[in-house]
Scaffold this active site. Structure first.
Site, PDB file in Angstrom:
ATOM      1  N   ASP A 105     -60.138 -25.894  24.228  1.00  0.00           N
ATOM      2  CA  ASP A 105     -61.021 -25.893  23.057  1.00  0.00           C
ATOM      3  C   ASP A 105     -62.149 -26.899  23.327  1.00  0.00           C
ATOM      4  O   ASP A 105     -63.239 -26.519  23.767  1.00  0.00           O
ATOM      5  CB  ASP A 105     -60.182 -26.255  21.817  1.00  0.00           C
ATOM      6  CG  ASP A 105     -61.016 -26.489  20.570  1.00  0.00           C
ATOM      7  OD1 ASP A 105     -62.227 -26.219  20.604  1.00  0.00           O
ATOM      8  OD2 ASP A 105     -60.464 -26.955  19.549  1.00  0.00           O
TER       9      ASP A 105
ATOM     10  N   GLU B 215     -52.772 -26.000  23.373  1.00  0.00           N
ATOM     11  CA  GLU B 215     -54.233 -26.146  23.275  1.00  0.00           C
ATOM     12  C   GLU B 215     -54.638 -27.602  23.488  1.00  0.00           C
ATOM     13  O   GLU B 215     -54.006 -28.515  22.949  1.00  0.00           O
ATOM     14  CB  GLU B 215     -54.678 -25.651  21.882  1.00  0.00           C
ATOM     15  CG  GLU B 215     -56.193 -25.716  21.672  1.00  0.00           C
ATOM     16  CD  GLU B 215     -56.599 -25.214  20.278  1.00  0.00           C
ATOM     17  OE1 GLU B 215     -55.936 -24.297  19.744  1.00  0.00           O
ATOM     18  OE2 GLU B 215     -57.568 -25.761  19.722  1.00  0.00           O
TER      19      GLU B 215
ATOM     20  N   ASP C 271     -51.617 -27.657  19.164  1.00  0.00           N
ATOM     21  CA  ASP C 271     -52.960 -28.101  19.552  1.00  0.00           C
ATOM     22  C   ASP C 271     -52.915 -29.622  19.549  1.00  0.00           C
ATOM     23  O   ASP C 271     -52.869 -30.250  18.490  1.00  0.00           O
ATOM     24  CB  ASP C 271     -54.016 -27.590  18.562  1.00  0.00           C
ATOM     25  CG  ASP C 271     -55.424 -28.089  18.933  1.00  0.00           C
ATOM     26  OD1 ASP C 271     -55.563 -28.759  19.980  1.00  0.00           O
ATOM     27  OD2 ASP C 271     -56.373 -27.799  18.170  1.00  0.00           O
TER      28      ASP C 271
ATOM     29  N   GLU D 143     -56.135 -28.130   6.825  1.00  0.00           N
ATOM     30  CA  GLU D 143     -56.013 -26.666   6.926  1.00  0.00           C
ATOM     31  C   GLU D 143     -54.813 -26.135   6.147  1.00  0.00           C
ATOM     32  O   GLU D 143     -54.393 -24.998   6.327  1.00  0.00           O
ATOM     33  CB  GLU D 143     -55.909 -26.268   8.409  1.00  0.00           C
ATOM     34  CG  GLU D 143     -57.109 -26.739   9.199  1.00  0.00           C
ATOM     35  CD  GLU D 143     -57.026 -26.418  10.683  1.00  0.00           C
ATOM     36  OE1 GLU D 143     -56.041 -25.784  11.115  1.00  0.00           O
ATOM     37  OE2 GLU D 143     -57.954 -26.802  11.400  1.00  0.00           O
TER      38      GLU D 143
ATOM     39  N   LYS E 199     -57.190 -17.974  15.080  1.00  0.00           N
ATOM     40  CA  LYS E 199     -56.649 -19.245  14.603  1.00  0.00           C
ATOM     41  C   LYS E 199     -57.408 -19.600  13.333  1.00  0.00           C
ATOM     42  O   LYS E 199     -58.610 -19.870  13.386  1.00  0.00           O
ATOM     43  CB  LYS E 199     -56.888 -20.296  15.692  1.00  0.00           C
ATOM     44  CG  LYS E 199     -56.259 -21.627  15.387  1.00  0.00           C
ATOM     45  CD  LYS E 199     -56.631 -22.616  16.471  1.00  0.00           C
ATOM     46  CE  LYS E 199     -55.908 -23.917  16.247  1.00  0.00           C
ATOM     47  NZ  LYS E 199     -56.600 -25.046  16.866  1.00  0.00           N
TER      48      LYS E 199
ATOM     49  N   HIS F 173     -61.522 -20.706  13.585  1.00  0.00           N
ATOM     50  CA  HIS F 173     -62.212 -21.398  12.494  1.00  0.00           C
ATOM     51  C   HIS F 173     -62.470 -22.856  12.875  1.00  0.00           C
ATOM     52  O   HIS F 173     -62.166 -23.266  13.998  1.00  0.00           O
ATOM     53  CB  HIS F 173     -61.322 -21.343  11.247  1.00  0.00           C
ATOM     54  CG  HIS F 173     -60.081 -22.199  11.405  1.00  0.00           C
ATOM     55  ND1 HIS F 173     -59.345 -22.660  10.349  1.00  0.00           N
ATOM     56  CD2 HIS F 173     -59.454 -22.695  12.521  1.00  0.00           C
ATOM     57  CE1 HIS F 173     -58.334 -23.393  10.797  1.00  0.00           C
ATOM     58  NE2 HIS F 173     -58.368 -23.419  12.094  1.00  0.00           N
TER      59      HIS F 173
ATOM     60  N   HIS G  84     -56.635 -34.422  11.350  1.00  0.00           N
ATOM     61  CA  HIS G  84     -56.585 -33.507  10.204  1.00  0.00           C
ATOM     62  C   HIS G  84     -55.670 -34.000   9.088  1.00  0.00           C
ATOM     63  O   HIS G  84     -55.597 -33.395   8.028  1.00  0.00           O
ATOM     64  CB  HIS G  84     -56.100 -32.117  10.645  1.00  0.00           C
ATOM     65  CG  HIS G  84     -57.103 -31.395  11.485  1.00  0.00           C
ATOM     66  ND1 HIS G  84     -56.880 -30.134  11.968  1.00  0.00           N
ATOM     67  CD2 HIS G  84     -58.332 -31.753  11.914  1.00  0.00           C
ATOM     68  CE1 HIS G  84     -57.933 -29.742  12.678  1.00  0.00           C
ATOM     69  NE2 HIS G  84     -58.817 -30.716  12.663  1.00  0.00           N
TER      70      HIS G  84
ATOM     71  N   GLU H 250     -52.007 -30.167  15.565  1.00  0.00           N
ATOM     72  CA  GLU H 250     -51.542 -28.949  14.892  1.00  0.00           C
ATOM     73  C   GLU H 250     -50.267 -28.414  15.537  1.00  0.00           C
ATOM     74  O   GLU H 250     -50.202 -28.303  16.756  1.00  0.00           O
ATOM     75  CB  GLU H 250     -52.620 -27.852  14.966  1.00  0.00           C
ATOM     76  CG  GLU H 250     -53.890 -28.222  14.228  1.00  0.00           C
ATOM     77  CD  GLU H 250     -55.064 -27.339  14.620  1.00  0.00           C
ATOM     78  OE1 GLU H 250     -54.903 -26.105  14.684  1.00  0.00           O
ATOM     79  OE2 GLU H 250     -56.148 -27.879  14.878  1.00  0.00           O
TER      80      GLU H 250
ATOM     81  N   SER I 109     -62.360 -32.755  14.757  1.00  0.00           N
ATOM     82  CA  SER I 109     -62.111 -33.154  16.143  1.00  0.00           C
ATOM     83  C   SER I 109     -63.114 -32.397  17.005  1.00  0.00           C
ATOM     84  O   SER I 109     -62.783 -31.454  17.704  1.00  0.00           O
ATOM     85  CB  SER I 109     -60.675 -32.819  16.545  1.00  0.00           C
ATOM     86  OG  SER I 109     -60.422 -31.437  16.443  1.00  0.00           O
TER      87      SER I 109
ATOM     88  N   LYS J  97     -65.212 -20.767  19.187  1.00  0.00           N
ATOM     89  CA  LYS J  97     -65.707 -21.236  17.886  1.00  0.00           C
ATOM     90  C   LYS J  97     -67.226 -21.072  17.910  1.00  0.00           C
ATOM     91  O   LYS J  97     -67.920 -21.856  18.566  1.00  0.00           O
ATOM     92  CB  LYS J  97     -65.384 -22.713  17.692  1.00  0.00           C
ATOM     93  CG  LYS J  97     -63.909 -23.042  17.512  1.00  0.00           C
ATOM     94  CD  LYS J  97     -63.730 -24.561  17.563  1.00  0.00           C
ATOM     95  CE  LYS J  97     -62.322 -24.975  17.170  1.00  0.00           C
ATOM     96  NZ  LYS J  97     -62.079 -26.401  17.501  1.00  0.00           N
TER      97      LYS J  97
HETATM   98  C1  2PG Z   1     -59.298 -27.372  16.483  1.00  0.00           C
HETATM   99  C2  2PG Z   1     -59.956 -27.239  15.152  1.00  0.00           C
HETATM  100  C3  2PG Z   1     -59.484 -26.148  14.252  1.00  0.00           C
HETATM  101  P1  2PG Z   1     -61.660 -28.994  14.293  1.00  0.00           P
HETATM  102  O1  2PG Z   1     -59.239 -28.459  17.050  1.00  0.00           O
HETATM  103  O2  2PG Z   1     -58.869 -26.382  17.052  1.00  0.00           O
HETATM  104  O3  2PG Z   1     -58.135 -26.153  13.962  1.00  0.00           O
HETATM  105  O4  2PG Z   1     -60.162 -28.444  14.503  1.00  0.00           O
HETATM  106  O5  2PG Z   1     -62.409 -27.947  13.591  1.00  0.00           O
HETATM  107  O6  2PG Z   1     -61.483 -30.256  13.502  1.00  0.00           O
HETATM  108  O7  2PG Z   1     -62.227 -29.254  15.671  1.00  0.00           O
HETATM  109 MG    MG Z   2     -58.427 -27.404  18.949  1.00  0.00          MG
END
Ligand code: 2PG
Ligand code: MG
Length: 422
Positions: A309, A282, A237, A201, A385, A362, A148, A158, A43, A334
């Site tokens: 995020d 999130e 999330d 995950e 996270k 991560h 996911h 999540e 995502s 990230k």
């Molecule tokens: C998120 C992440 C990690 P992705 O959205 O926070 O859990 O997912 O790495 O797929 O963006």
């Molecule tokens: Mg996220």
């Protein structure tokens, strides 16, 4: 005299936890060695740097072995800022579209590891110094959905837990696993088609609506809390950009096969916060809806960590904008969203300047590299996270256990923001 001059750099193609190719880089100094690899998201935010150049991973590998090698050899691994600046120069674009953010990040992280290794120093201490002694709280992923997990899973990406009552990282991560196990039992007992499937995950991938999933999480937390006496709070999330349909102007709920309008979606967020005491929210809204985020912060920001995020993509300018309009009180960090350690550090500094809590994170596609565990301790970030199960997630948890052990008597858990303490 320790010699930290970079003697060699070498990139190769490896694979991540989804079996997709990614880049790994070795950096060799006279007295040390560092190896790092880049993760990848499912995502991904629109404002992230480009992960790979046009020719993909092979091209990224070639660029590091030729263009970056030519510049980095002879540089000082201690001068992280200069190495990261050089990566921007070699790339020459705004968004790492020529060399790819994955290549840049792998070189950047391998350089820091090589520098630390030259001094035989743990990476977290190299990053954070003498007083980097606090362990972050894990933000554990218990039930997965969205991009996911499969078709029938929740729209919310999540469903998460933070064991805020834990006295040590060991206790905290154990509580996460216990909640995960308990949630699996609850789903298994009520959901006949459930065969124990898990998403990217390690979180359960089950046929549950959003509210059924939250309720399962609440029940699992209650059980574990009463078993072990450790307070656990829940979070989500939404990864709302994955649901947003620009052409239709609403959030597409795959499970229900219906579109939810923006106002209705905001109200749904407020409703579940109240009903289930969600403390961490999130990406409740899509990545360009700063206004909607501000609305949520106004309504529940005193008791909920509203975290951006995709909204921020670890980008200092976007974080500054978020601070200006009070769009969040937490930020996902990230490193691969921006491409270098120096850029990620700028994002952490920008967050803190505005009183926002940085959450080291991560990606859903990970490697066994545990760099972010060291980054969380080194930068004194209160939350990490990093998913839940699977070798690529466990490498981060286990590295934090080793760090905790090495800190012996000086270790402590990080100070949590007020929202998670009540
Ligand atoms: C998120 C992440 C990690 P992705 O959205 O926070 O859990 O997912 O790495 O797929 O963006
Ligand atoms: Mg996220």
């Amino acid at each position: 005299m320790v010699e930290t001059a970079i003697e060699d750099v070498y990139a190769r193609k490896v694979f991540d936890s989804r079996g997709n190719p990614t880049i790994e880089v070795d950096v060799v100094t006279v007295d040390g060695f560092g190896r790092a690899s880049a993760p990848s998201g499912a995502s991904t935010g629109r404002h992230e740097v480009v992960a790979f150049p046009k020719g993909g991973v092979d091209d990224a590998v070639r660029i590091v072995n030729e263009d970056v090698a030519e510049r980095i050899i002879g540089m000082d691994a201690l001068d992280q800022a200069a190495v990261d600046f050089m990566l921007h120069e070699v790339d020459g674009t705004e968004n790492f579209s020529r060399i790819g953010g994955a290549a840049a990040l792998a070189v950047s992280m391998a350089t820091a590891k090589a520098a630390a290794s030259s001094f035989d120093m743990p990476l977290f201490q190299y990053i954070g110094g003498l007083f980097a002694t606090q362990l972050p709280y894990p933000l554990g992923n218990v039930i997965g959905g969205g991009r996911h997990a499969g078709d029938k899973t929740p729209n919310i990406q999540e469903l998460l837990v933070i064991p805020v009552g834990a006295k040590t990282y060991a206790e905290a991560v154990d509580a996460c696993f216990k909640v995960h196990r308990e949630a699996g039992k609850i789903i298994g007992a009520s959901n006949h088609g459930f065969a124990g499937g898990r998403g990217d995950e390690g979180a359960w991938a089950a046929n549950l609506s959003d509210e059924e999933a939250i309720l399962t999480l609440v029940k699992a937390c209650d059980k574990v809390e009463s078993d072990i006496g450790c307070r656990i709070v829940i979070g989500i999330d939404v990864a709302a950009s994955s649901l947003w349909r620009d052409d239709k102007g609403g959030y597409w709920l795959r499970r229900e096969g219906k579109l939810r309008g923006r106002e209705e979606h905001i109200n749904f967020m407020l409703e579940i916060v109240d009903k289930y005491d969600v403390r961490y929210l999130e990406d409740p809204l899509h990545e360009d809806d700063f206004e909607g985020f501000s609305e949520l912060v106004k309504a529940v920001g005193h008791k909920v960590l509203v975290c951006g995020d995709d909204l921020f993509t670890t980008n200092p300018a976007r974080i500054a904008k978020g601070i200006e309009v009070a769009a969040a009180n937490a930020v996902i960090i990230k490193p691969n969203q921006v491409g270098t350690l120096s850029d990620a550090y700028e994002a952490v500094k920008a967050s803190r300047r505005g009183g926002l809590t940085p959450v080291i994170s991560h990606r859903s596609g990970e490697t066994e590299d545990a760099f972010i565990s060291h980054l969380a301790v080194g930068l004194r970030c209160p939350i990490i996270k990093t998913g839940i199960l699977g070798g690529e997630r466990m490498s981060k948890h286990n590295e934090l256990l080793r760090i905790e052990e090495s800190l012996e008597n000086v270790k402590a858990m990080a100070e949590l923001p007020i929202h998670l303490r009540r």
